[in-house]
Design a protein around this motif. Structure first.
Motif, mmCIF file in Angstrom:
data_model
loop_
_atom_site.group_PDB
_atom_site.id
_atom_site.type_symbol
_atom_site.label_atom_id
_atom_site.label_comp_id
_atom_site.label_asym_id
_atom_site.label_seq_id
_atom_site.Cartn_x
_atom_site.Cartn_y
_atom_site.Cartn_z
ATOM 1 N N LEU A 29 42.122 -98.215 -18.034
ATOM 2 C CA LEU A 29 43.292 -97.332 -18.079
ATOM 3 C C LEU A 29 43.300 -96.505 -19.366
ATOM 4 N N THR A 30 42.944 -97.125 -20.472
ATOM 5 C CA THR A 30 42.890 -96.401 -21.749
ATOM 6 C C THR A 30 41.824 -95.308 -21.700
ATOM 7 N N ILE A 31 40.670 -95.621 -21.130
ATOM 8 C CA ILE A 31 39.590 -94.620 -21.020
ATOM 9 C C ILE A 31 40.041 -93.456 -20.139
ATOM 10 N N VAL A 32 40.715 -93.748 -19.031
ATOM 11 C CA VAL A 32 41.188 -92.682 -18.136
ATOM 12 C C VAL A 32 42.242 -91.835 -18.834
ATOM 13 N N ARG A 33 43.141 -92.458 -19.580
ATOM 14 C CA ARG A 33 44.168 -91.710 -20.326
ATOM 15 C C ARG A 33 43.528 -90.790 -21.362
ATOM 16 N N ILE A 34 42.572 -91.342 -22.116
ATOM 17 C CA ILE A 34 41.897 -90.530 -23.133
ATOM 18 C C ILE A 34 41.140 -89.381 -22.475
ATOM 19 N N SER A 35 40.479 -89.658 -21.369
ATOM 20 C CA SER A 35 39.747 -88.608 -20.642
ATOM 21 C C SER A 35 40.689 -87.501 -20.194
ATOM 22 N N TYR A 36 41.852 -87.872 -19.666
ATOM 23 C CA TYR A 36 42.822 -86.874 -19.210
ATOM 24 C C TYR A 36 43.275 -85.993 -20.375
ATOM 25 N N VAL A 37 43.596 -86.619 -21.493
ATOM 26 C CA VAL A 37 44.062 -85.857 -22.661
ATOM 27 C C VAL A 37 42.963 -84.929 -23.178
ATOM 28 N N LEU A 108 53.276 -81.556 -17.515
ATOM 29 C CA LEU A 108 54.645 -82.074 -17.362
ATOM 30 C C LEU A 108 54.766 -82.969 -16.128
ATOM 31 N N MET A 109 54.125 -82.566 -15.038
ATOM 32 C CA MET A 109 54.150 -83.407 -13.833
ATOM 33 C C MET A 109 53.473 -84.747 -14.104
ATOM 34 N N MET A 110 52.385 -84.719 -14.853
ATOM 35 C CA MET A 110 51.667 -85.953 -15.151
ATOM 36 C C MET A 110 52.486 -86.851 -16.085
ATOM 37 N N VAL A 111 53.210 -86.258 -17.022
ATOM 38 C CA VAL A 111 54.094 -87.050 -17.880
ATOM 39 C C VAL A 111 55.118 -87.774 -17.017
ATOM 40 N N PHE A 112 55.673 -87.091 -16.034
ATOM 41 C CA PHE A 112 56.648 -87.714 -15.138
ATOM 42 C C PHE A 112 55.988 -88.778 -14.259
ATOM 43 N N LEU A 113 54.867 -88.415 -13.610
ATOM 44 C CA LEU A 113 54.224 -89.345 -12.675
ATOM 45 C C LEU A 113 53.668 -90.587 -13.375
ATOM 46 N N LEU A 123 46.127 -89.456 -12.944
ATOM 47 C CA LEU A 123 45.458 -89.125 -14.205
ATOM 48 C C LEU A 123 43.998 -88.773 -13.961
ATOM 49 N N PHE A 124 43.342 -89.602 -13.195
ATOM 50 C CA PHE A 124 41.930 -89.387 -12.880
ATOM 51 C C PHE A 124 41.750 -88.112 -12.062
ATOM 52 N N ILE A 125 42.575 -87.945 -11.049
ATOM 53 C CA ILE A 125 42.452 -86.786 -10.156
ATOM 54 C C ILE A 125 42.713 -85.489 -10.913
ATOM 55 N N GLN A 126 43.755 -85.465 -11.737
ATOM 56 C CA GLN A 126 44.090 -84.242 -12.465
ATOM 57 C C GLN A 126 43.082 -83.919 -13.559
ATOM 58 N N ALA A 127 42.416 -84.924 -14.097
ATOM 59 C CA ALA A 127 41.350 -84.642 -15.062
ATOM 60 C C ALA A 127 40.219 -83.882 -14.377
ATOM 61 N N LYS A 132 37.711 -78.419 -12.735
ATOM 62 C CA LYS A 132 37.384 -77.546 -11.610
ATOM 63 C C LYS A 132 38.118 -76.212 -11.730
ATOM 64 N N ASN A 133 39.407 -76.276 -12.047
ATOM 65 C CA ASN A 133 40.198 -75.048 -12.179
ATOM 66 C C ASN A 133 39.729 -74.200 -13.358
ATOM 67 N N LEU A 134 39.308 -74.852 -14.429
ATOM 68 C CA LEU A 134 38.784 -74.125 -15.587
ATOM 69 C C LEU A 134 37.515 -73.371 -15.208
ATOM 70 N N TYR A 135 36.639 -74.017 -14.469
ATOM 71 C CA TYR A 135 35.392 -73.379 -14.049
ATOM 72 C C TYR A 135 35.655 -72.203 -13.102
ATOM 73 N N GLU A 136 36.684 -72.317 -12.250
ATOM 74 C CA GLU A 136 36.967 -71.265 -11.274
ATOM 75 C C GLU A 136 37.870 -70.158 -11.807
ATOM 76 N N ALA A 137 38.420 -70.304 -13.006
ATOM 77 C CA ALA A 137 39.332 -69.300 -13.558
ATOM 78 C C ALA A 137 38.585 -67.992 -13.806
ATOM 79 N N LYS A 138 39.083 -66.924 -13.244
ATOM 80 C CA LYS A 138 38.393 -65.638 -13.328
ATOM 81 C C LYS A 138 38.341 -65.075 -14.748
#
Length: 189
Positions: A29-37, A108-113, A123-127, A132-138
């Motif tokens: 869980l700590t590794i996933v949290r750090i990865s998300y941040v 903000l959604m992740m802080v709530f969820l 956390l894992f999914i949004q990371a 993915k969204n960064l790579y696709e950003a025009k």
């Protein structure tokens, strides 16, 4: 495949992978949290870097386009008709601002969820989705990856929805002339 479809596919695959991760283990869980941040810091840092590159280039090329359908937010903003006249610099800064706003809303959604409801899988999914969204950003593709602004990256960017129902900007001379005519007739009233 458009962005909405790939978002759905990546989310479904990530959910299946997330089911196999032992989130009960405090180390995992700590590794996933750090990865998300870290991913969110990379995303926001990249968007701010893109903004600085846009300001540095200061491309004052005029960009005119018209929308095929009436957009209510245009009327509320005081803009008459559906003609938009801007510069490449301002357009790119506006698009980057939308990306930053989307990243903040996701955080903000992740802080709530995660913080309030104690869900861990998002956390894992949004990371993954952040990368993915960064790579696709025009704007990232144009200003960081150095891709030419042609095809899908031609300004104004197409906003196609999942089923192609979105109204894309029109850049042809006939559409711009029609929008200018409508804008002129509304000023006369």
């Amino acid at each position: 495949m458009n962005a909405a479809t790939t978002n759905l596919v990546v989310s479904l695959v990530a959910m299946q992978v997330a089911r196999k991760i032992p989130f009960e283990d405090p180390q995992v869980l700590t590794i996933v949290r750090i990865s998300y941040v870290v991913v969110q810091a990379i995303v926001l840092g990249t968007y701010y870097f893109v903004s600085s590159k846009i300001k540095q280039k200061n491309d004052q090329t005029v960009l005119k386009y018209a929308f095929a359908h009436f957009l209510p937010q245009r009327e509320q903003s005081g803009e008459q008709g559906n003609l938009v006249t801007t510069t490449v610099r301002d357009y790119d800064l506006g698009e980057t601002s939308k990306l930053v706003r989307g990243a903040y809303i996701g955080i903000l959604m992740m802080v709530f969820l995660h913080g309030y409801l104690k869900y861990t899988q998002p956390l894992f999914i949004q990371a993954l989705m952040g990368l993915k969204n960064l790579y696709e950003a025009k704007p990232v593709a144009i200003h960081v990856l150095g891709k030419p602004a042609e095809g899908d990256l031609k300004r104004p960017f197409k906003t196609g929805g999942m089923f192609g129902g979105a109204s894309d900007p029109q850049t042809d001379k006939a559409a711009i002339d029609e929008a200018e005519k409508r804008k002129g007739s509304k000023k006369d009233e």
